[in-house]
Structures are given as structure tokens and as C-alpha cells.
Enzyme design. Structure first.
Site, mmCIF file in Angstrom:
data_model
loop_
_atom_site.group_PDB
_atom_site.id
_atom_site.type_symbol
_atom_site.label_atom_id
_atom_site.label_comp_id
_atom_site.label_asym_id
_atom_site.label_seq_id
_atom_site.Cartn_x
_atom_site.Cartn_y
_atom_site.Cartn_z
ATOM 1 N N ASP A 337 0.850 -1.187 0.000
ATOM 2 C CA ASP A 337 0.000 0.000 0.000
ATOM 3 C C ASP A 337 0.879 1.227 0.000
ATOM 4 O OD1 ASP A 337 -2.557 -1.031 -0.092
ATOM 5 O OD2 ASP A 337 -2.507 -1.553 2.030
ATOM 6 N N PHE A 408 -7.087 25.934 12.895
ATOM 7 C CA PHE A 408 -7.721 25.218 11.797
ATOM 8 C C PHE A 408 -8.989 24.539 12.298
ATOM 9 C CE2 PHE A 408 -8.517 21.402 9.351
ATOM 10 C CZ PHE A 408 -8.455 21.898 8.073
ATOM 11 N N LYS A 433 -4.760 30.638 5.495
ATOM 12 C CA LYS A 433 -4.211 29.557 4.672
ATOM 13 C C LYS A 433 -5.169 28.400 4.771
ATOM 14 C CE LYS A 433 -2.791 26.173 6.224
ATOM 15 N NZ LYS A 433 -2.342 25.331 7.308
#
Lengths: 725, 555
Positions: A337, A408, A433
Site C-alpha cells: 500500500d 484550523f 491559509k
């Protein structure tokens, strides 16, 4: 590994950083272990145990016979040979006992984890129901499908899936990893293991194991070797050894009439302890046989197999069968993976792309400032990248006094800062941002323009497989877009070297990713894998495995999710992550307790090392016979045919000491090779030709030369023993 | 030109000639066995026998066909010998006695050609031509058919079909052996080998000493050529290829050695073509070549430099050799005939130096794989390659593979059983003979040399070689019976195991080669197979050799 046990080792498992050279080694042999295993070795003299090892059984039968002969006609020579024949069998048993002993220590510590637990079984519980009646039952009474509730501080009574709740669980009893892990209902982190401890919160668990077949039960059985079955290669090797044994048995037995004839033809030659009118003495005949049959590999074969499983356990990998370990050595194709195996789990900032009129340094500074309050890995990576690339000192949020931090959040999809540099309580400059759309909207709201160039850059980055983050600012009311941060996958260090090694070993690596083909190719090229499967769905993975297998290739893969289960079951080596679902663990034939997908590479190496060890010691064992002939044949017949003394190249002092030296060497070499059998021979990934050249030189040539030296040295000592002249 | 230079030239020209025909003959045999069309003559044969030439067989059916054909051949040959006095061209010979007839029948059906009789005084022309010479062809074709079936096992995937024995047998005889034999027989006749139907009673000559000698002629050349080409070895005359009517000159001697080595070597090319990798065929040929050259050189050396009064005086061990061939060329013949399953002789191995004689013995003990009998050499060598691959393959950390086929427990079981048979027969046979009066009674010499004679007889019979160490009286019930059993078991048990191995290989898929696969076409592997072969054989037989030729030869 003698001291290290699974539960007792609080040290976290080794970080998955690839090690240079990829050398596989095992624990060292503790001399005390040999002594401790001695009683077990003596117990294994029982023919009912020994019959599983025909080569050693023949040695034991021979030892019994020489014992009777030595009793009937006692002599120093006869007794010395007899003692060393018995020692040969005991040394062989010792090898197996030591290998098993290591597993036993691990099993004991696992058993301690499996203390008696009382479960609280819920009666008539249905999902979403707040309260249900709980009854107390012993953990062994739990059946598949029972629902139990586990509170903080309690031990989970059996393997199962969390059906409700979320909890942090201490799994150190199984993995040796002390940091707790989160287990929650639904998704791929729902599996819990019996014997682990809930640290916080409360979960409701549906039991998925049958009684007595828990993960810990299976681990105990595996490390103890009680369920050990011979693997295909081991069976094949046993057949070859049996054939060789039959040949040497015949060569020895049919020597007798020839010897009687030869002796009768030379009536003047006096009888010797080795040869008289009745032919070669029984004791010498048995000595010859024992020296010729492949005792060295016969003695060490099972120890090699047990130690191979043990080496897996030391790396916190549980192989459900020896067959799986062996198959690992044969693997042609590795499916890996992308995320977590080839690349670090998170994307990282790799480039700042400023818009017209903005310098890169200004963009970097703004990006860093606006990311300071962003604690996500991506945010941290922006700060670090700005610092590394532009020398911008990492500022801490407390350092700027007039700053208002905007952390955030998933709603705003932005982080940033409002700077009140003038100190009038009104932000003079704001930075944001975040996701391209979110920041563009913010700039528009502030009345700033969003140039078309921005969407070009953003689309370009997306197309190449990266993630674009946009940085915008307002200064005194006028807003503008500064530029774009390019986040991309970062290939783990050293992966290219590892894949090169794999290629040298003839193993093809295929990267599996959900990314689009463009991104997949970029990362595949960077990592150096041979091939990639982009936009992979679980059924694509299964199809790829089947296709490879139809071409005669063996496939290894790792997986954790329930949707990986079919592919794990189809793969020849399927390594399930311990963090994965029980369906995945059930489908694979190995479980990695550290849940480190990179370990697949080590697993392959251990598999190879196991086979090499067997082949090398077989070669060594057969090559040894050459020297033994040079010791015994002249010793037998030099009286009849003095010319045969030419074959006594070792110049052994007397026929008796020559025969005894060969028998002693044959016994001691077993002990000398036990550490090698347990550790496995040195293995460095390289092409088959190179491996063969090296192993042939060491074990083939070495196998011919070593006994000449060893037998000579032993002869130098034992010639002074009574009965040697 | 010194004898040594001549010997080296003789050997060198043989190697060169074999190298020249290697590719064309190997490719021709590949086409012969792989083609789908049938010649008209072949169709007649299939109709006569009642087989469908396009139906293929599983390994068990293939093996049963081999056995059925051999049993019928055996009964026919036995009957022919027992009834020869009532048939044509008997030259007035008596019927062959039962134990000898059994021994001879087994001997020719198994491609051994051990002869406990002397041809010119026992067999009439009819038995020689329709019995012995026919078996010389078909027993060779059986060996080739089995080898081709094994090669198909490597070449094919996921099938249980190994080809049709009757087709392989017919094609081997009709397309390969007969044409070569026809041409070579004409060449031999031009060299002085006889081909006629003389009755010895009509051709008596007066000898120098004044006596009368009957000259036995017969269809010699036709039998001589297949005797060598099919690695049979049964001579028309008791003196075999030492007889001037069988082997007239130095150059017919060269040609006979060439014919012995021709098909066994070229079959490795056929093998390479069939598995689709000619370099694999070269590797097997290289193993055979290395072993053969080493053995031939050692035999020449031992025959050339042996100490002793007479050898020292004349510079070499001349006893038992024909002066028209010389010591070294005879040594090349002796080594070639024992390295293959031929067993024809042009000199007397019993008279060789003890170490030279040991080399002929050791050649057979190798299992006759360098290059071995027609077909038998190839399948013997492939089995050894399988065993080598098994041990070596483990040392590179993978389940061993040969030509893309995994060598698992089933494969190694059949390979081991194959490998066990001849040592068991040789060792037990020799042991029994040395332990019984009837066995010891046959020995001409006492001491180690007598033991060598017995060991040689059982080694020769069990490996289907057929050469004799002379000296031993084998025309007894004990030896006729015991050696007959050794020949039969030594031929058919390995064939069954080889076919079982072929069946098991054909069922597998093909594992693609990678960097991690042990390469089986490099000098490294060639050296390993040669090494494994020599070491295994040495370990098995060293005790017996120590009491025979080694006891005699080391001073």
C-alpha cells in the site's frame, strides 16, 4: 530473546525505518540455555518421540546395540564409542529442546496475560439501547456472538469487534507496545483482542472467537510449537535424507560379507578390534553408519524450523503456520500500500508557488505565520518547510503579542492569524491559509480579487497528484491572494534502496494506491517500485493477485480493512495488521503486532533465511562425509591392505583413535552448529547466483575441509586415552 | 608420432566430430518426436498394433505400455531361443538352456546385453537377426521414448498427457535409429566388417599349426552398428568389438566409439529444444562432457603409466588389448562403453590395471549418465539435476525450481527412489554373492581382484551396461538368475519412477524465472551437478571399492 518476552518488554517495537543492508539476524544463544534444556533433551530419548526423526532414531538403535556389545565384551574402545553415540543423540535432542525452550518462555508470559477474567455479558442487548441487564460469566464460557460490556480498567474477556463506544486500550500484553490505541465501533479500528485492557471509557464488544481459540490461545500454541507441522520443503528434505540414510545403511551392511571375504583371503593378518574372521565388529560398523548418515542436518532440521517461527515472533509477527513462513521466501510479487508503507502517512509541504508580484520568501513567511496555529501534520509541515527552505525561524504563537490566532477547523477549512501591529485593537493585517475554495471565498469577502492564474496553479498541482493550499492576506482592508503551497506525498527514506534489494532478489514490487494514475506514476518513479496499481479498489487488488498467481507467481501483501480480507485470503502470504479488523486477521496467514506494513520485506527475508539455513546445513552435512571416509576406511582395512594407508591423509595415530575421532567430531559438530541453526545463516539480499556461490564456498567447501581439521585435532587429544592403540 | 599424441588426437577428433553433429542431429530428433504427421509405414505399424497414434497417454498408461511391450518382447525372445533348433538358420545349434535364455532375453530387452553365452557357438542367425538385433533397436527406442516423456513433463504445463509411447517407440526406431544404422552399417562393411549368411561348417580353413578352423560369418555389420548406436553392446561374437570381423581397423574403432556417444549427447540438444531453452541442453551436455572427459583422461592415464614389470617395459598396460587399436584408444573405448550403457568391449577390462579397471567400474556406478545410454543417460542426468537443484535451490532461499517446475516432496520422492534403485541392487547383489558359495564359486581370481569381478558383474547388470570384467564364470543358474533380476529391476523400476516424476512435473504450472531463481545453465550449476554426482557415488561405493580395486591398486 532469552530474556525478552512479549509482555515484559515495555520498549516499543522498533520503528519501521529501513535498516541498511537488510541483514537479518536473530538472538544469540545463551550457554545456560543449553544446560537448562538438557533434561528435556534426555526425555526426548524416548523412541516414541524420536521416531519422528528417522535419522536420529537409527543412531539411537545403533547406540543401544553398541551398549549391548560393550557390556558383552567390555573394552575401553567399545565404551568410548558407545558413550559418544549416546551423546550424538542427546546433542540432537538438545538442539530441538533449546529451540522449543525459547518459545516456551514466550508462551509463559502470554499465559500470564490470559488470567481468569470475568465477563459482563449483556442479555437481550440491541444496538442503540441504553441499558441492558448484565450477567457475570467466566471468560471461557463466552460463545461466539455474545455481547459483553467492558469499562475502564477492565480486561477485555475475548476477541471481538466493538459494536458501540470508543475507548483507549492498552494492548501491551500482545504487542509489547505500551502506548494505548483507540478502538471504536464501526470502521477498521473495531477489533479488540482478549487479554488487553481498556484504559478509558466504555465499550460494548461482540465476541467473535470460539471458546479456547482466542488470539492469545493461538499465539501460545504457535510459539510453543505444539501445533507445529512439517512444512512442504521440510518434508521433501526429509525424504531426501531418508533416501541417503537407506543408501548408507546398505553400503554399511553389505560391507560385511566383503570384509569377511577379504579377511579370509589374508589368513596371516592378525585380528584387530575392528576386524576379525567374523567381519567388521558391530561397534565399528555402527560407527561407520552413524558417521555416514546425515546426522548433522537430521539433528538440526526441526530446530531450524522452530527457530524460523521464533525469528518471526521476535519481530512481532505471528505466522499462523510454518508453511506461510516458507512461502514468504518464495514470494515473487510484493503488493505494498502506498500510504504508510511507501510514503509517510501524511502529505507534506514541498513547494511555495507565489502569484505575480509576490516573492517566494514573502509567501513562505505568510504561509508559516498562518500555519502556526494549525496543529494538523500538514500545517506542521508548512512551518518546517518554510524554516528549512527559507531560513525562517519558527515562531511560537506566544511570541507575537498582538496576534489573534485562528486555529484550523473542519468547518472553515482554514487557519490563520490576525495581527494587530499598531496595537489599536483592530487587526491591520490578516493571513489565512487553507483549502483553495475556502481561501478564495475569504479573499472575495474581504473585497479582494482572485486572479484566474490562481486556479491554473491549483489545477496544475491537483493534476500532478499534489494538494494545493492557498494563502491569502488582507492589509488594511485590501485583500489579495499571495500564492499556493504545494503539499505532496513524501516517500520514506531508504525505500528505493530496499526496492533495489528486492529486485536483486528477483522480487517485483507493486504499489497499490487510490490515487489517479498520474500521481501514482510520479510516486512509483520516485520510490523505485517496479509497477503500480492506481485508483485501486479492493476487487482490483484481488484481481491483480489472481492474475499474478495464474502466471505462477507467489504474492505477498498487507492489509487491515475488512474489504482487504478477500485479497488477504487469496494472497500466498497475507499479513494482517493487528490494528485491523478481525475479518482481516482471520483472512491473512500472518499478523503483524506492530502493524507496520514495511515489515513485509523483513518477513520475506526471514522466509528465505530459513530455507537457506536448511540447504546450507544439508550441504555441510553431506560434504562432511568425505573426510570421515578418509578416517574410517583406512582404519578398517589397513591391516589387510597396507596400501590403503595412503588414504590416511590425516595421519591419524591409530585405527581406534581414527574411528573414535570421526564419531566424536560427528557429535560435537551438532553442538557447534546449534547457534547457527537457531540464528539462521547470514543472509544479504542478492541474486541467486551470488548467494549460491557464497553458500557453496562456505558450506560446501567448508563442509569438506572442516572435518579434516576437526578430526585431526580430536585425534591429537584422544590418542592418549586408554584403548586407542 | 608418440602413442600419447596419437591418443590425444584420437580423442580430440572424436570430440570435434560429436560437436559437429550435435546440433543437426539434436534438432532432427526434436522434429521427429514433436511432429504431428505420420509416415505411411508408421501408420501401418499403428494399425497392426491397434493404437490411435494421435491419442496421448497419462504417465501410468505410458508406463504400462512400456512394461507390456517389454514383457511381450521378453517372452518372444525367450521362446525364440528355446525353439531355435526347430526354426530356420539355426546352424544346427541346440536350444538355449532355460536360465541362460531367461538371462539373455532380459538382457536384450533391458538394453543391457549382458552375455553369459558366446554368440558364435550358441545363437543361430535367426535368433541373432530377428531376436537380438531387433531388441537392439527397440530397447534403445524405449529408453529414448521414456527420456522424451520426462522432457515433456518439464516442457508441458497443467496437463496429465505425456505423449504416446507407441508413437515415440515407432518414431525412435523408424526415423532415428534405422536410417543412421543403415548408413553406418555400409561404412562399417567398407571398413572390413562382415555381412553374410555363412554357415561356419562350409568355411573351414587350415591353420598354420595344421588344424582346421571353422570361420563363423553372419549378418555382423547390421548388428554391430546398432550395438553401438543403441548403446546395447551385445556382440555377435564372444570377443565382441575386439573381434576383427566386428571391428576391423583403428578407424572402424573410432567410428564405433563415435556411434556409441552420438545419440546420448545429441539428445541433450533435443531436450533443450523441447523445453524451449537450448542453453539448458548445453548445460546438461556440459555436465556429461566434463565427467566423460575426466573419466576418459584418468583411464588413459592409469593405463599409460601403471607400474609393474610388463607395463614398465612396454610403456603401457598392453595386456588384454588389441595391437591394432593400441592401449590408449582401447582405454577411450573402455571408458566410452562404460560411461554409456553400451558394454561393448574391444579390450578386456579384467586385464586392465587395477585403477584403470576401477574407472570402468566407477563410470557405471555414476549411473551411466555421462552421457549414458540412449535416453537412459538423459533421464538419469535430469534426475541428478533435480536432486542437485533441490539442495542448491534451498541455498538460495526459495523452494527449488528446475526449468520452472517446483521440486516439492512428490518430485523429490520419485527422484530419490530412482536414485536408490541401482545402489541397492549393486550392493545387495554383491553382498549376497560374496556371502554365498554359489556366488564365490564363479570367481576366477582370488583376493581383491576376485571381489572386483563380482562387484563389476552386479554393477554392469544393475546399470544395464552389459560389459563384463571377464574372469567371472556367469553361465551358472545363480548368476543367470541373479543378474537377470538385477537387469530387470535396474531397468524398469527407474523407468516407472521417471515416468511418475514426469507426470508430476507436467501437472504443474510454470514458475517464471527471476533474479531470485537459481540459474541452471551456468558453469556454476554444471560444476555442482558434476560434483554432486561424483560425491554421492563415491560415498555410496567407496567401502566396496576399497576392498576391490583400491586395495589392489594402491601401494
Amino acid at each position: 530473546m532469552t530474556a525478552q518476552t512479549l509482555s515484559a518488554s515495555p520498549a516499543p517495537a522498533q520503528t519501521p525505518t529501513p535498516r541498511g543492508g537488510g541483514k537479518v539476524s536473530g538472538g544469540l544463544l545463551d550457554p545456560g540455555q543449553l544446560l537448562r534444556s538438557l533434561p528435556d533433551a534426555v526425555r526426548k530419548l524416548d523412541p516414541r518421540t524420536l521416531w519422528r526423526n528417522p535419522v536420529m532414531l537409527i543412531v539411537e538403535v545403533g547406540a543401544v546395540w553398541t551398549t549391548m556389545l560393550a557390556i558383552a565384551r567390555p573394552s575401553w574402545f567399545g565404551w568410548l564409542i558407545t558413550v559418544w553415540l549416546w551423546l550424538t543423540v542427546i546433542f540432537a535432542n538438545l538442539a530441538e529442546a533449546v529451540a522449543e525452550g525459547r518459545g516456551k518462555a514466550q508462551a509463559d508470559s502470554l499465559r500470564r496475560a490470559k488470567t481468569d477474567v470475568t465477563a459482563r455479558r449483556l442479555v437481550g442487548w440491541t444496538a442503540g439501547q441504553a441499558e441492558a441487564r448484565a450477567e457475570r460469566v467466566g471468560a471461557p464460557e463466552l460463545r461466539q456472538g455474545d455481547i459483553v460490556v467492558v469499562d475502564a480498567g477492565e480486561i477485555i474477556p475475548g476477541d471481538g469487534d466493538v459494536v458501540e463506544g470508543i475507548a483507549s486500550v492498552d494492548e501491551s500484553a500482545i504487542t509489547g507496545e505500551s502506548a494505548p490505541v483507540i478502538r471504536e465501533s464501526g470502521g477498521d479500528r473495531s477489533a479488540v483482542t482478549g487479554g488487553t485492557k481498556v484504559l478509558s471509557d466504555r465499550i460494548i464488544v461482540k465476541i467473535t472467537q470460539k471458546p479456547g481459540q482466542s488470539f492469545i490461545d493461538r499465539m501460545i500454541a504457535l510459539v510453543e510449537g505444539s501445533s507445529r507441522q512439517k512444512t512442504p520443503n521440510e518434508i521433501a528434505l526429509n525424504i531426501l535424507l531418508a533416501a541417503l540414510t537407506i543408501i548408507f545403511l546398505l553400503a554399511t551392511a553389505t560391507l560385511q560379507p566383503l570384509a569377511i571375504y577379504a579377511k579370509a583371503g589374508n589368513p596371516g593378518v592378525p585380528d584387530s578390534p575392528a576386524l576379525d574372521a567374523h567381519g567388521v565388529s558391530g561397534i565399528v560398523l555402527v560407527s561407520l553408519l552413524v558417521c555416514l548418515i546425515p546426522t548433522t542436518i537430521g539433528a538440526l532440521l526441526s530446530a531450524i524450523g522452530i527457530a524460523g517461527m521464533d525469528r518471526m515472533v521476535q519481530r512481532n509477527v505471528l505466522a499462523m503456520s510454518g508453511r506461510a513462513v516458507e512461502a514468504a521466501g518464495d514470494v515473487n510479487t510484493l503488493l505494498l500500500d502506498k500510504t504508510g508503507t511507501i510514503t509517510l502517512g501524511n502529505r507534506q509541504a514541498a513547494e511555495f508557488v507565489p502569484l505575480d508580484g509576490v516573492t517566494e520568501a514573502a509567501l513562505a513567511s505568510a504561509a508559516q505565520l498562518s500555519s502556526l496555529a494549525d496543529e494538523t501534520p500538514e500545517g506542521r509541515s508548512v512551518v518546517v518547510f518554510a524554516k528549512q527552505s527559507y531560513g525562517l525561524r519558527e515562531r511560537t504563537p506566544g511570541e507575537l503579542t498582538h496576534a489573534m490566532w485562528v486555529p484550523f477547523s473542519a468547518q472553515t477549512r482554514m487557519s490563520g492569524v490576525d495581527l494587530d501591529e499598531s496595537g489599536d485593537g483592530r487587526p491591520g493585517r490578516s493571513l489565512r491559509k487553507g483549502a483553495a475554495g475556502a481561501v478564495a471565498d475569504w479573499v472575495r469577502e474581504q473585497g479582494g480579487p482572485v486572479p484566474p492564474r490562481l486556479s491554473e496553479i491549483v489545477d496544475g498541482i491537483s493534476a500532478s497528484g499534489g494538494t494545493p493550499l492557498v494563502v491569502g492576506e488582507t492589509v488594511d482592508g485590501s485583500a489579495r491572494v499571495l500564492g499556493v503551497i504545494h503539499l505532496k506525498d513524501v516517500v520514506k527514506q531508504g525505500m528505493r534502496e530496499r526496492f533495489d534489494e528486492m529486485r536483486a532478489m528477483g522480487i517485483r514490487t507493486v504499489m497499490i494506491t487510490g490515487d489517479n494514475p498520474l500521481t501514482a506514476k510520479a510516486i512509483a518513479d520516485e520510490a523505485g517500485v517496479d509497477d503500480y496499481l492506481a485508483e485501486a479498489k479492493p476487487e482490483d487488488k484481488l484481481a491483480l493477485i489472481k492474475k499474478e498467481q495464474q502466471g505462477g507467481r507467489l504474492v505477498a501483501m498487507t492489509g487491515d480493512g475488512t474489504n482487504d480480507a478477500p485479497a488477504l485470503a487469496q494472497a500466498d502470504v497475507g499479513v494482517a495488521m493487528n490494528t485491523g479488523t478481525s475479518a482481516a486477521k482471520e483472512a491473512g496467514n500472518m499478523v503483524d503486532l506492530d502493524s507496520d506494513p514495511t515489515k513485509l520485506i523483513e518477513i520475506v527475508q526471514i522466509g528465505k533465511q530459513l530455507l537457506i539455513t536448511r540447504g546450507a546445513l544439508t550441504t555441510f552435512s553431506i560434504a562432511n562425509d568425505v573426510a570421515k571416509y578418509f578416517a574410517i576406511i583406512p582404519a578398517l582395512f589397513v591391516g589387510l591392505f597396507p596400501g590403503l594407508d595412503t588414504l590416511n591423509v590425516m595421519r591419524l595415530s591409530s585405527p581406534q583413535s581414527a574411528i573414535l575421532s570421526a564419531v566424536v567430531f560427528n557429535a560435537l559438530i551438532i553442538v557447534a552448529l546449534i547457534p547457527l541453526a537457531l540464528r539462521g545463516v547470514r543472509y544479504r539480499p542478492s541474486s541467486a547466483s551470488k548467494l549460491l556461490s557464497r553458500n557453496l564456498a562456505v558450506y560446501g567447501l567448508g563442509g569438506i575441509v572442516t572435518p579434516f581439521i576437526g578430526i585431526k585435532l580430536i585425534d591429537l587429544f584422544i590418542q592418549f586415552l586408554p584403548g586407542m592403540s | 608420432m608418440s602413442p600419447t599424441t596419437a591418443g590425444i588426437l584420437f580423442l580430440g577428433s572424436l570430440v570435434l566430430a560429436l560437436a559437429l553433429v550435435y546440433r543437426p542431429l539434436g534438432d532432427y530428433m526434436y522434429r521427429a518426436y514433436s511432429g504431428t504427421g505420420h509416415l505411411r509405414g508408421e501408420r501401418w505399424i499403428y494399425r497392426l498394433v491397434g493404437v490411435k497414434p494421435d491419442a496421448e497417454q497419462r504417465w501410468g498408461v505410458y508406463a504400462r505400455s512400456v512394461l507390456a511391450f517389454s514383457v511381450v518382447s521378453l517372452l518372444f525372445l525367450y521362446g525364440l531361443q528355446r525353439l531355435q533348433d526347430r526354426l530356420l538358420l539355426s546352424l544346427g545349434m541346440d536350444p538355449v538352456k532355460p536360465d541362460q535364455a531367461w538371462n539373455t532375453a532380459v538382457s536384450f530387452v533391458t538394453n543391457t546385453n549382458w552375455q553369459s553365452y558366446s554368440g558364435e557357438s550358441t545363437m543361430g542367425h535367426l535368433v541373432q537377426m530377428t531376436g537380438l538385433a531387433v531388441q537392439n533397436f527397440v530397447s534403445a527406442a524405449v529408453g529414448m521414448a521414456v527420456a522424451i516423456a520426462l522432457v515433456r513433463g518439464f516442457a508441458r504445463t497443467r496437463t496429465d498427457q505425456l505423449g504416446n509411447f507407441w508413437v515415440d517407440l515407432t518414431r525412435g526406431t523408424v526415423r532415428i535409429l534405422l536410417p543412421i544404422a543403415f548408413v553406418a552399417a555400409l561404412i562399417l562393411v567398407s571398413g572390413g566388417v562382415v555381412q553374410n549368411f555363412w554357415n561356419p561348417a562350409d568355411h573351414t580353413v587350415a591353420t598354420i599349426a595344421g588344424g582346421q578352423q571353422a570361420i563363423t560369418g553372419g549378418p555382423v555389420a547390421s548388428q554391430e552398428v546398432i550395438k553401438e548406436l543403441g548403446t546395447n553392446g551385445g556382440g555377435f561374437y564372444n570377443a565382441n568389438s575386439a573381434h576383427p570381423f566386428e571391428n576391423a581397423t583403428a578407424w572402424t574403432n573410432w567410428l564405433e566409439i563415435f556411434l556409441i556417444l552420438l545419440i546420448p549427447f545429441a539428445l541433450t540438444r533435443t531436450f533443450g529444444r523441447m523445453v524451449g531453452q537450448v542453453r539448458q541442453g548445453y548445460a546438461i551436455a556440459a555436465v556429461m562432457g566434463v565427467l566423460a572427459l575426466a573419466s576418459i583422461s584418468l583411464t588413459m592415464l592409469f593405463q599409460g603409466i601403471h607400474h609393474g614389470t610388463v607395463p614398465t617395459a612396454v610403456g603401457a598396460a598392453t595386456e588384454g588389448t588389441e595391437t591394432r587399436f593400441g592401449v590408449l584408444n582401447s582405454a577411450v573405448f573402455a571408458a566410452s562403453t562404460t560411461l554409456t550403457s553400451t558394454g561393448a568391449v574391444n579390450s578386456f577390462h579384467d586385464s586392465y590395471t587395477s585403477l584403470g579397471g576401477m574407472m570402468t567400474l566407477f563410470n557405471m556406478m555414476l549411473g551411466e549418465v555421462a552421457p549414458g545410454g540412449v535416453g537412459a543417460g538423459l533421464y538419469g542426468m535430469l534426475v541428478l539435476a533435480v536432486i542437485t537443484v533441490f539442495v542448491a535451490g534451498l541455498m538460495v532461499g526459495r523452494t527449488p525450481e528446475y526449468l520452472g517446475k517446483k521440486i516439492g516432496s512428490r518430485e523429490i520422492k520419485f527422484a530419490s527412489l530412482y536414485f536408490l534403485i541401482t545402489p541397492i541392487l549393486v550392493l545387495v547383489g554383491t553382498g549376497v554373492a560374496m556371502a554365498t558359495d554359489s556366488g564365490r564359486a564363479g570367481m576366477l581370481n582370488s583376493g581383491p581382484h576376485g571381489l572386483s569381478e563380482v562387484l563389476y558383474a552386479f554393477t554392469s547388470a544393475s546399470n544395464n551396461n552389459g560389459s563384463a570384467f571377464a574372469g567371472l564364470t556367469v553361465n551358472t543358474v545363480f548368476y543367470d538368475t541373479a543378474l537377470g533380476l538385477c537387469m530387470a529391476f535396474g531397468r524398469f523400476l527407474p523407468i516407472i519412477f521417471v515416468l511418475a516424476l514426469a507426470g508430476s512435473l507436467a501437472r504443474q504450472g510454470q514458475t517464471p524465472a527471476s533474479e531470485g531463481t537459481l540459474p541452471t545453465h551456468r558453469p556454476q550449476f554444471v560444476g555442482m551437478v558434476a560434483g554432486v554426482t561424483v560425491v554421492l557415488v563415491a560415498l555410496t561405493f567407496l567401502p566396496a571399492l576399497a576392498l576391490g580395486p583400491l586395495a589392489e591398486g594402491i601401494h
